[in-house]
Design an enzyme around this catalytic site. Sequence first.
Site, mmCIF file in Angstrom:
data_model
loop_
_atom_site.group_PDB
_atom_site.id
_atom_site.type_symbol
_atom_site.label_atom_id
_atom_site.label_comp_id
_atom_site.label_asym_id
_atom_site.label_seq_id
_atom_site.Cartn_x
_atom_site.Cartn_y
_atom_site.Cartn_z
ATOM 1 C CG ASP A 188 -0.218 0.105 2.251
ATOM 2 O OD1 ASP A 188 0.336 -0.716 2.828
ATOM 3 O OD2 ASP A 188 -0.331 0.375 3.387
ATOM 4 C CD GLU A 217 4.281 0.821 6.631
ATOM 5 O OE1 GLU A 217 5.223 1.336 7.524
ATOM 6 O OE2 GLU A 217 3.920 1.388 6.361
#
Length: 428
Positions: free
Chosen positions: A99, A194
């Site tokens: 991400d 994350e």
Amino acid sequence: MYSFSLPLHKINLEYTFLKKMNVLERFLEYVKFDTQSDELTNLTPSTPGQMVFAQYLERKLKELGLKDVSLDENGYLMATLPGNCSDEVPTIGFIAHLDTSPDMSGRHVNPRIVKGYDGSDIVLNVEKNIVLSPNQFPELLHYTGQDLIVTDGNTLLGADDKAGIAEIITAMEYLMVHPEIKHGDIRIAFNPDEEIGLGAHKFDVEKFGADWAYTMDGGEIGELEYENFNAAVAKVTFKGRNVHPGYAKHKMINSLRVATQFAIMLPRWETPEHTEGYEGFYHLIGIEGDVEKAVLTYIIRDHDRDRFERRKKEFEHLTRKINKEFPDCASLELKDQYYNMREKIEPVMHVIEIAEQAMRNADVTPKVVPIRGGTDGAQLSFKGLPCPNIFAGGLNFHGRYEFVPIPSMEKATQVIVEIVKLVAERKS
């Protein structure tokens, strides 16, 4: 090609190494995927773009010939490069996240390469007058003469952490075409979310099966991190009483005003904009409400565990203080997010020593620094997988001024290879 001031006997080897690496091409391909995470969806992965990217990478890892390629329903992608030596060598891992930050759009990323940066301002967007300048970002001058990848000023770049993904996969490819480099089993993993603090929550450490690992999620070249903040989130809710303002004397309780009173009781200088290094802070990240109800949301950070606990107790103290003046007005929710991985890394400091030596072998000067934030490695370390953090090369993450020097990505890839070699050599 770039000059790394190598001794003559290393030039041919280094040329072959860089020629075979496609880290730049991979990175430019990966940033096309929109993988912003979103903490509001309560899904894993939190956004569909992350799964699309993971499925793409799954196909590429299988095409590359890696083994045990698996992608679960939560977007956790793992694979193995099998060992090629007879000795028992520890299984090590390399991890990066899929991400990008929700702080700025990662859709339609349009990267541009600035050739041989000359130390002047870089105009990212002429129409919007967006300029990446060494006057505001002096670290640019550390990369004079190098080729830089920058944004067009409308999005972030995505080096956090697509540079890390590109470096890991490129290193695996290099090891596959150089079987003379002996190594044990190498596990790699790419996880979602994350950036919203959830990357390690559903990471199956037992399935991953590594003795230790490294996240390739650090910043500028040379960074090696095994200390991070202890972190908590605090939500303070204030209950007010709304009365017509013309007749409100001794009746109204304005929750917005009480919330403001709470905020100014916290130390003025212990905020992100006034702290550095090992200094902790209180960071107000959200205000919402009206006269009847107001909510303040903070993140609390400190490297020292005792100071961290005292910071949380300060919130409890101030909540009691508010309630003494305005009975039952304030309520506090405190939730720990992650802890400093140092206590889990110090008993296995060989994992740091190997990374430092790998950097020196790659002609990179190690810079052991504390993370003023957190990584998946912090949570993974507490789940039983020691996992310090290594530079991926990018700078100014999470915004339009993000950039990454191409030589830094190449060096990060080389460091991975050097770690793999050192682990096998130390065992021998």
